[in-house]
Design an enzyme around this catalytic site. Structure first.
Site, mmCIF file in Angstrom:
data_model
loop_
_atom_site.group_PDB
_atom_site.id
_atom_site.type_symbol
_atom_site.label_atom_id
_atom_site.label_comp_id
_atom_site.label_asym_id
_atom_site.label_seq_id
_atom_site.Cartn_x
_atom_site.Cartn_y
_atom_site.Cartn_z
ATOM 1 N N GLU A 91 38.939 27.859 25.215
ATOM 2 C CA GLU A 91 39.833 27.576 26.325
ATOM 3 C C GLU A 91 40.829 26.527 25.840
ATOM 4 O O GLU A 91 40.416 25.469 25.347
ATOM 5 C CB GLU A 91 39.034 27.026 27.530
ATOM 6 C CG GLU A 91 39.929 26.858 28.730
ATOM 7 C CD GLU A 91 39.250 26.245 29.948
ATOM 8 O OE1 GLU A 91 38.016 26.109 29.941
ATOM 9 O OE2 GLU A 91 39.995 25.897 30.883
ATOM 10 N N ARG A 94 24.115 25.105 21.006
ATOM 11 C CA ARG A 94 25.334 24.419 20.585
ATOM 12 C C ARG A 94 25.002 23.299 19.631
ATOM 13 O O ARG A 94 23.879 22.791 19.587
ATOM 14 C CB ARG A 94 26.121 23.910 21.791
ATOM 15 C CG ARG A 94 25.406 22.851 22.596
ATOM 16 C CD ARG A 94 26.039 22.654 23.966
ATOM 17 N NE ARG A 94 27.426 22.214 23.872
ATOM 18 C CZ ARG A 94 28.448 22.887 24.409
ATOM 19 N NH1 ARG A 94 28.242 24.006 25.051
ATOM 20 N NH2 ARG A 94 29.661 22.424 24.318
ATOM 21 N N LYS A 127 34.812 18.144 25.376
ATOM 22 C CA LYS A 127 36.268 17.992 25.447
ATOM 23 C C LYS A 127 36.660 16.936 26.469
ATOM 24 O O LYS A 127 37.604 16.192 26.260
ATOM 25 C CB LYS A 127 36.903 19.337 25.802
ATOM 26 C CG LYS A 127 36.965 20.278 24.618
ATOM 27 C CD LYS A 127 37.867 21.456 24.919
ATOM 28 C CE LYS A 127 37.071 22.724 24.930
ATOM 29 N NZ LYS A 127 37.871 23.905 25.238
#
Ligand code: ATP
Ligand code: MG
Length: 576
Positions: free
Chosen positions: A52, A277, A287
């Protein structure tokens, strides 16, 4: 606290750059192999990396990039780069550009397959209309808060919205008017009609579209309704013919929803596979937190060399090869774990060791005058460029009467086991002669300003004809030939291994105030003149260093990439 005290799992075998040896198997490869045997996808392997564009990529994304592009490479398949640009409020062209640069820099190529979820806005809208027509979606006028309240909890079923049983005609009309911009933001949403009592919260009539009168970086103001990530993601994979939709574990609970969409639309079904992850010690990989570090000025920008962003570690001097080695080494797993930053540094060092030219540089200079060396004499000493390089090429390094050595390579009153220079003691100068300290010159404040030493002309090349030994070899530069440079040394950005662990305190409380140390009066050997930003070197005994873009024609700036100290080996030893 040592890195031992928290839950850390990683393979203990020392990673080696494994050239062309076969990739290690893992549970994802096993699934793909099984599909290839059964012929589910006709032998195709087609993955994608779907960021994204709401921030810069970080080392966690690098793991996903290496995984997705790596699988495509290994299986002779394809990997797309697709921007999941469904939220115009948070997405920017700057992020899109940086992501393209970063994936390329890591060494991967999507050929002509650069896609955007926004390319599919038309198709997604048509599919939503189909669900409405099939009685499987409805326009809901509950407020966002009410929707949350009606959703229920893990232990309590949800409540159906009073708007849930609107007629197909009414829903079609309202949805079209949503699209046509007749309603302000937040008036209503389109929801799938699935099951408000489902034990999986994602299945409790998820929102598919919300109204957002926002300018989109690619579609401008063509749309004022935007698909939710969940509505866009699986269908985008389907449109692109993705075979294996690899994502992180938190999407495991979304898989039934994606499958519901695919089934009810009657379209091609990719296989979603979840993996753990990457978490890394002494940094943050979110982020939201990284944006905060930038916006609140804790770092100098997204590409600050202390940041775990790809642009940050690139500026710091990390190599794509080293990062890919790291990704191979950590592999993929089904359970979350935290990887030690020392392993990443180990992999970078492993790569740089093979390729970085060796140079001499003095970070904190101490002047040395060789009192018995002729005033105007300059010798060119032969120095090895890289002992790892089979060609063993050499360069000339000027040597003269006045040198600089490292301040901490001298101790006036040497501590026990300190074998470097001290009054009356002899050491070897790298590639040069034995020198002996005969005098310490101080200023009025008692600070050491220079050393007087003698050199032994018989020891050129580093050995004494009479066989006498010295216990230390130190580096140096010739004062009259060295250039002045700035060197930036880095420590971890955080003082604790997991800065997010304490939920009662903001993670910024754990920022290391000493993470940057700027040394402005370093001296570097003259062969470094003209080095370009991005070039990497080993400064002997000091670590690996990369030329920073802040460098100018006559003054180079270096970032220390990693030290030479192998913390990873130490950790392994401790773990026995
Ligand atoms: P956000 O929380 O903003 O969604 P994100 O880190 O998930 O952030 P995306 O742009 O959605 O960001 O990530 C793109 C891809 O990278 C996703 O497929 C995601 O699974 C993967 N990814 C993100 N963070 C990590 C990580 N720490 N380790 C491995 N893969 C990751
Ligand atoms: Mg995400």
């Amino acid at each position: 606290m040592t890195s031992q005290e928290h839950d850390t799992t990683y393979p203990l075998a020392a990673p080696e750059a494994n050239g062309d040896s076969a990739p290690r198997s893992n549970f994802i490869r096993e699934i793909i192999d099984e599909h290839n045997r059964s012929g589910r996808f006709g032998g195709r392997v087609h993955t994608r990396f779907p960021p994204e564009p709401n921030g810069y990529l970080h080392i966690g994304h690098a793991k996903s990039i290496c995984l997705n592009f790596g699988l495509a490479q290994d299986y002779g398949g394809k990997c797309n780069l697709r921007f999941d640009d469904t939220n115009p409020v948070k997405e920017e062209q700057e992020y899109i550009d940086s992501i393209i640069t970063d994936v390329r820099w890591l060494g991967f190529d999507w050929q002509d397959r650069l896609f955007y979820a926004s390319d599919y806005f038309g198709q997604l809208y048509e599919w939503a209309v189909k669900l409405v027509k099939d009685g499987k979606a409805y326009v809901d006028h509950l407020s966002a808060d009410e929707i949350r309240e009606y959703r229920g909890t893990l232990t309590q079923p949800g409540k159906e919205s009073p708007y849930r049983n609107r007629s197909v005609e009414e829903n079609l009309d309202l949805f079209e008017r949503m699209k046509n911009g007749e309603f302000p933001d937040g008036t209503c949403v389109l929801r799938a009609k699935i099951d408000m009592a489902s034990p999986n919260l994602n299945m409790r009539d998820p929102v598919l579209y919300r109204i957002l009168h926002a300018q989109h970086p690619r579609t401008g103001d063509a749309w004022c309704i935007y698909p939710m990530y969940d509505w866009a993601h699986g269908q985008s994979d389907s449109i692109e013919g993705i075979t294996h939709s690899i994502c992180t574990l938190e999407f495991e609970d979304h898989r039934p929803l994606y499958e519901w969409f695919i089934q009810n639309l009657g379209i091609y079904a990719p296989q979603q596979i979840e993996f753990a992850r990457l978490n890394l010690t002494y940094t943050v990989l979110s982020k939201r937190k990284l944006i905060q570090l930038v916006r609140e000025g804790y770092v100098r920008g997204w590409d600050d060399p202390r940041m775990p962003t790809i642009s940050g570690i690139r500026r710091r001097g990390y190599t794509p090869e080293g990062i890919r080695l790291f990704a191979d080494t950590i592999g993929v797993a089904k359970a979350n774990s935290t990887v030690d930053l020392a392993l990443l540094e180990y992999c970078i060092r492993q790569d740089l060791n093979k390729r970085a030219l060796r140079k001499m540089a003095v970070l904190r200079p101490l002047k040395v005058v060789l009192t018995n060396y002729p005033e105007d004499q300059v010798e060119e000493l032969e120095a090895v460029n890289n002992p790892e390089d089979p060609d063993a090429s050499t360069r000339k390094v000027p040597f003269s009467r006045v040198l600089y050595i490292e301040q901490d390579d001298f101790m006036e009153n040497p501590a026990p086991k300190y074998y470097r220079l001290s009054p009356g003691r002899e050491v070897r100068l790298r590639y040069g002669y034995f020198i002996k300290c005969v005098d310490v010159v101080k200023d009025a404040q008692g600070q050491i300003v220079e050393l007087h030493c003698t050199y032994d002309p018989e020891t050129r090349g580093g050995t004494a004809p009479d066989g006498r030994k010295v216990k230390a070899t130190i580096h140096w530069v010739s004062a009259g030939h060295a250039q002045e440079a700035e060197v930036r040394l880095y420590e971890n950005l955080f003082t604790v291994p997991d800065p997010g662990a304490d939920e009662t305190r903001p993670f910024t409380d754990f920022i290391n105030p000493d993470s940057l140390d700027v040394l402005a009066t370093c001296r570097i050997e003259p062969s470094l003149a003209g080095a370009k930003p991005g070039e990497r070197f080993q400064f002997e005994r000091l670590g690996y260093f990369a030329v920073d873009p802040d460098s100018t024609e006559d003054r180079l700036v270096f970032n220390r990439t990693v030290t030479l100290k192998d913390e990873w080996a130490k950790l392994q030893k401790q773990q026995g």
